[in-house]
Design an enzyme around this catalytic site. Structure first.
Site, PDB file in Angstrom:
ATOM      1  N   GLU A   1     -57.277 -10.880  -5.185  1.00 50.16           N
ATOM      2  CA  GLU A   1     -56.049 -11.324  -5.718  1.00 50.16           C
ATOM      3  C   GLU A   1     -55.076 -11.289  -4.394  1.00 50.16           C
ATOM      4  OE1 GLU A   1     -54.518  -9.128  -8.818  1.00 50.16           O
ATOM      5  OE2 GLU A   1     -56.356  -8.865  -9.861  1.00 50.16           O
TER       6      GLU A   1
ATOM      7  N   TYR B   1     -50.375  -7.728  -2.660  1.00 46.11           N
ATOM      8  CA  TYR B   1     -49.235  -8.309  -2.890  1.00 46.11           C
ATOM      9  C   TYR B   1     -48.108  -8.195  -1.961  1.00 46.11           C
ATOM     10  CZ  TYR B   1     -51.553  -9.784  -7.500  1.00 46.11           C
ATOM     11  OH  TYR B   1     -52.460 -10.256  -8.138  1.00 46.11           O
TER      12      TYR B   1
ATOM     13  N   GLU C   1     -58.622  -2.752  -9.855  1.00 48.97           N
ATOM     14  CA  GLU C   1     -57.514  -1.856  -9.917  1.00 48.97           C
ATOM     15  C   GLU C   1     -57.354  -0.413 -10.786  1.00 48.97           C
ATOM     16  OE1 GLU C   1     -53.935  -4.079  -9.808  1.00 48.97           O
ATOM     17  OE2 GLU C   1     -54.280  -5.457  -8.138  1.00 48.97           O
TER      18      GLU C   1
ATOM     19  N   HIS D   1     -61.254  -5.166 -16.539  1.00 49.96           N
ATOM     20  CA  HIS D   1     -59.988  -5.378 -16.096  1.00 49.96           C
ATOM     21  C   HIS D   1     -58.921  -4.888 -17.023  1.00 49.96           C
ATOM     22  CE1 HIS D   1     -57.529  -8.473 -13.277  1.00 49.96           C
ATOM     23  NE2 HIS D   1     -56.806  -7.777 -13.987  1.00 49.96           N
TER      24      HIS D   1
ATOM     25  N   ASN E   1     -56.966  -6.355  -3.561  1.00 47.74           N
ATOM     26  CA  ASN E   1     -55.942  -7.212  -4.043  1.00 47.74           C
ATOM     27  C   ASN E   1     -54.715  -6.843  -3.270  1.00 47.74           C
ATOM     28  OD1 ASN E   1     -57.860  -7.715  -6.167  1.00 47.74           O
ATOM     29  ND2 ASN E   1     -56.981  -6.526  -7.769  1.00 47.74           N
TER      30      ASN E   1
ATOM     31  N   ARG F   1     -63.197 -16.196 -10.271  1.00 52.86           N
ATOM     32  CA  ARG F   1     -63.132 -14.688 -10.622  1.00 52.86           C
ATOM     33  C   ARG F   1     -62.635 -14.510 -11.993  1.00 52.86           C
ATOM     34  NH1 ARG F   1     -59.108  -9.798  -9.167  1.00 52.86           N
ATOM     35  NH2 ARG F   1     -60.140  -8.329 -10.400  1.00 52.86           N
TER      36      ARG F   1
HETATM   37  C1  GBH Z   1     -52.711  -7.234 -10.380  1.00 51.50           C
HETATM   38  O1  GBH Z   1     -51.843  -5.868 -10.274  1.00 51.50           O
HETATM   39  C2  GBH Z   1     -53.338  -7.054 -11.703  1.00 51.50           C
HETATM   40  O2  GBH Z   1     -54.822  -7.049 -11.252  1.00 51.50           O
HETATM   41  C3  GBH Z   1     -53.190  -8.421 -12.380  1.00 51.50           C
HETATM   42  O3  GBH Z   1     -53.851  -8.295 -13.630  1.00 51.50           O
HETATM   43  C4  GBH Z   1     -51.806  -8.747 -12.290  1.00 51.50           C
HETATM   44  O4  GBH Z   1     -51.417  -9.948 -13.403  1.00 51.50           O
HETATM   45  C5  GBH Z   1     -51.484  -9.201 -11.079  1.00 51.50           C
HETATM   46  O5  GBH Z   1     -51.662  -8.358 -10.296  1.00 51.50           O
HETATM   47  C6  GBH Z   1     -49.947  -9.484 -10.996  1.00 51.50           C
HETATM   48  O6  GBH Z   1     -48.980  -8.343 -11.397  1.00 51.50           O
HETATM   49  O7  GBH Z   1     -42.733  -3.694  -6.154  1.00 51.50           O
HETATM   50  O8  GBH Z   1     -43.074  -4.688  -4.031  1.00 51.50           O
HETATM   51  O9  GBH Z   1     -43.784  -2.488  -4.374  1.00 51.50           O
HETATM   52  C7  GBH Z   1     -51.086  -6.018  -9.370  1.00 51.50           C
HETATM   53  C8  GBH Z   1     -50.550  -4.413  -9.016  1.00 51.50           C
HETATM   54  C9  GBH Z   1     -48.436  -3.250  -8.823  1.00 51.50           C
HETATM   55  C10 GBH Z   1     -49.136  -4.913  -7.117  1.00 51.50           C
HETATM   56  C11 GBH Z   1     -47.022  -3.244  -8.162  1.00 51.50           C
HETATM   57  C12 GBH Z   1     -47.720  -4.888  -6.438  1.00 51.50           C
HETATM   58  C13 GBH Z   1     -45.530  -3.619  -6.579  1.00 51.50           C
HETATM   59  C14 GBH Z   1     -45.005  -4.307  -5.518  1.00 51.50           C
HETATM   60  N1  GBH Z   1     -49.189  -4.485  -8.297  1.00 51.50           N
HETATM   61  N2  GBH Z   1     -46.962  -3.707  -6.771  1.00 51.50           N
HETATM   62  S1  GBH Z   1     -43.610  -3.644  -4.798  1.00 51.50           S
END
Ligand code: GBH
Length: 434
Positions: A349, A279, A156, A115, A277, A78
């Site tokens: 992601e 995290y 996103e 993006h 995505n 991707r």
């Molecule tokens: C993505 O955004 C993007 O698509 C990518 O470009 C980027 O490099 C990658 O992730 C890494 O950042 O503070 O524990 O509440 C991610 C968006 C926003 C996901 C903030 C996690 C906070 C987690 N992120 N969010 S927390």
């Protein structure tokens, strides 16, 4: 770290890694400027003062990077297509070469059409930007559609709206708070128009990459529950509901620009799959009437919620908590909420920032999340693929080069690539799945 093998995924499950154009390509002089070039030129916008003018120089080193994909043994890659590059002479030729190289290597190309690197002359607050996007998508599909089968419209729009237009932490640096909402609507409209353009060009495998995470109320106090629900509305439902159900969640439609009935039909065009995505989850409580520093961001006091720390968890270098079962909860939650309106899911992601080449922490993170994904599938959620963010260390937006998400280390002086321990680990995971 767990030593028992990762469970077997169904045959045909798509394993991949992700990147994005602005974060890796460099060669900024060989394309039109994007909002990110304008933004990073302003002092104080990026923590280490860096720009993505060179980044990983992937534009000139893509062959070496495709070889890294082959070495890893992924099914799919991707990447994103830079709209400002496509607008520039020879720009589309680059993606043509990249797609050829991927096809020759037996790696399926999965481009994201947007993006975050909007041409500097455009603005998501303008409705017309959605039409411009559709025109650009038609040019790209015309050129690459013979070899590209799987498409992603946007990455996103939630983050791009929140960070770029509401809080001013990302390009284009606007701090409009709730007046940023039209930027969300216009991106969603652009998504729907792109789906129509791609369909007309014969595409039959189209998705979006939306960022989602479970929202946990800080306590069961009504004020915390209400605040967490509102956060969930803004970050999750505002972007999932129009795409999957063709409607905005109650209370949000009124904030949208003008008569949006027809727009919602476009935004709700059926998708072949839905990209998530993931995290970390968020823990959210009532507003505390003061600015808060969180996850590298400053959240203004005016917001009707406050984001809290999730205690008792390891955190990544970014400070984000490591909560693998949040992914299981997210997936089963989507299945329960959207039922048969939910197409198959792809995790577009998932990853973490840690320093170092012997990155055992990253291995533990990925191991835990892949197991959590498998648990959701065992519970009946239809997931068809999983992409690690990211192949390479890269330009991490407002954090500059200080956060490293790659399976491959990049030395930003020499641009040398060095596979990390996690690269070898993921390769072995993939081999065991064959
Ligand atoms: C993505 O955004 C993007 O698509 C990518 O470009 C980027 O490099 C990658 O992730 C890494 O950042 O503070 O524990 O509440 C991610 C968006 C926003 C996901 C903030 C996690 C906070 C987690 N992120 N969010 S927390």
């Amino acid at each position: 770290m767990a030593t028992n093998p990762i469970p077997q995924f169904p045959a045909g499950f798509l394993w991949g890694v992700s990147t994005s154009a602005h974060q890796i390509e460099g060669a900024a002089g060989e394309r039109e400027p994007s909002v990110w070039d304008t933004f990073t030129a302003e002092p104080g916008r990026v923590k280490d003062g860096s720009t993505a003018a060179v980044a990983c120089d992937h534009y000139h080193r893509y062959r070496e990077d495709v070889a890294l994909l082959t070495g890893l043994g992924v099914d799919a890659y991707r990447f994103s297509i830079s709209w400002p590059r496509v607008n520039s002479p020879g720009g589309l030729d680059f993606y043509d070469r990249l797609v050829d190289e991927l096809c020759a290597a037996g790696v399926r190309p999965v481009p994201t059409l947007f993006h975050w690197d909007l041409p500097a002359t455009l603005d998501w607050l303008e409705r017309d930007t959605a039409s411009r996007f559709a025109e650009y998508v038609s040019v790209v599909a015309g050129r690459l559609g013979d070899r590209v089968k799987k498409w992603i419209t946007l990455n996103e729009p939630a983050e791009h709206t929140l960070l770029g237009h509401a809080l001013g932490a990302h390009a284009p640096g606007k701090k409009l708070l709730f007046d940023a909402i039209p930027a969300a609507h216009h991106q969603l409209l652009a998504h729907g128009l792109a789906v129509r353009v791609l369909r007309a060009a014969g595409a039959a495998d189209i998705g979006i990459a939306n960022s989602h995470g479970p929202t946990w109320p800080a306590s069961q106090e009504p004020a915390d529950v209400v605040a967490a629900d509102f956060y969930d509305l803004l970050l999750n439902r505002l972007f999932a509901d129009p795409v999957l159900l063709g409607e905005y969640p109650a209370g949000i439609g009124e904030l949208m620009p003008g008569d949006i009935g027809e727009d919602l039909k476009i935004i709700g065009e059926p998708l072949d799959w839905y990209g998530l995505n993931y995290y970390a989850p968020s823990r959210v409580g009532a507003a505390q009437g003061a600015e808060i520093e969180f996850g590298g961001l400053t959240l203004p006091a005016e917001l009707p919620f406050s984001v809290r720390e999730i205690e008792g968890r390891p955190v990544t270098d970014f400070g984000w908590p490591v909560v693998p079962e949040g992914l299981t909860e997210l997936l089963t939650g989507f299945r329960d909420r959207f039922g048969d309106r939910l197409p198959p899911i792809v995790i577009t992601e998932n990853g973490c920032s840690y320093e170092g080449i012997d990155d055992q922490d990253r291995i533990a993170y990925l191991d835990g999340h892949i197991r959590a994904l498998h648990a959701a599938m065992t519970a009946g959620v239809d997931v068809r693929g999983y992409f690690v963010w990211s192949l390479l260390d890269n330009f991490e937006w407002a954090e500059g080069y200080e956060r490293r998400f790659g399976l491959v280390h990049v030395d930003y002086r020499t641009l040398e690539r060095t596979p990390k321990a996690s690269y070898g680990w993921f390769r072995d995971v993939l081999r065991a799945q064959r």
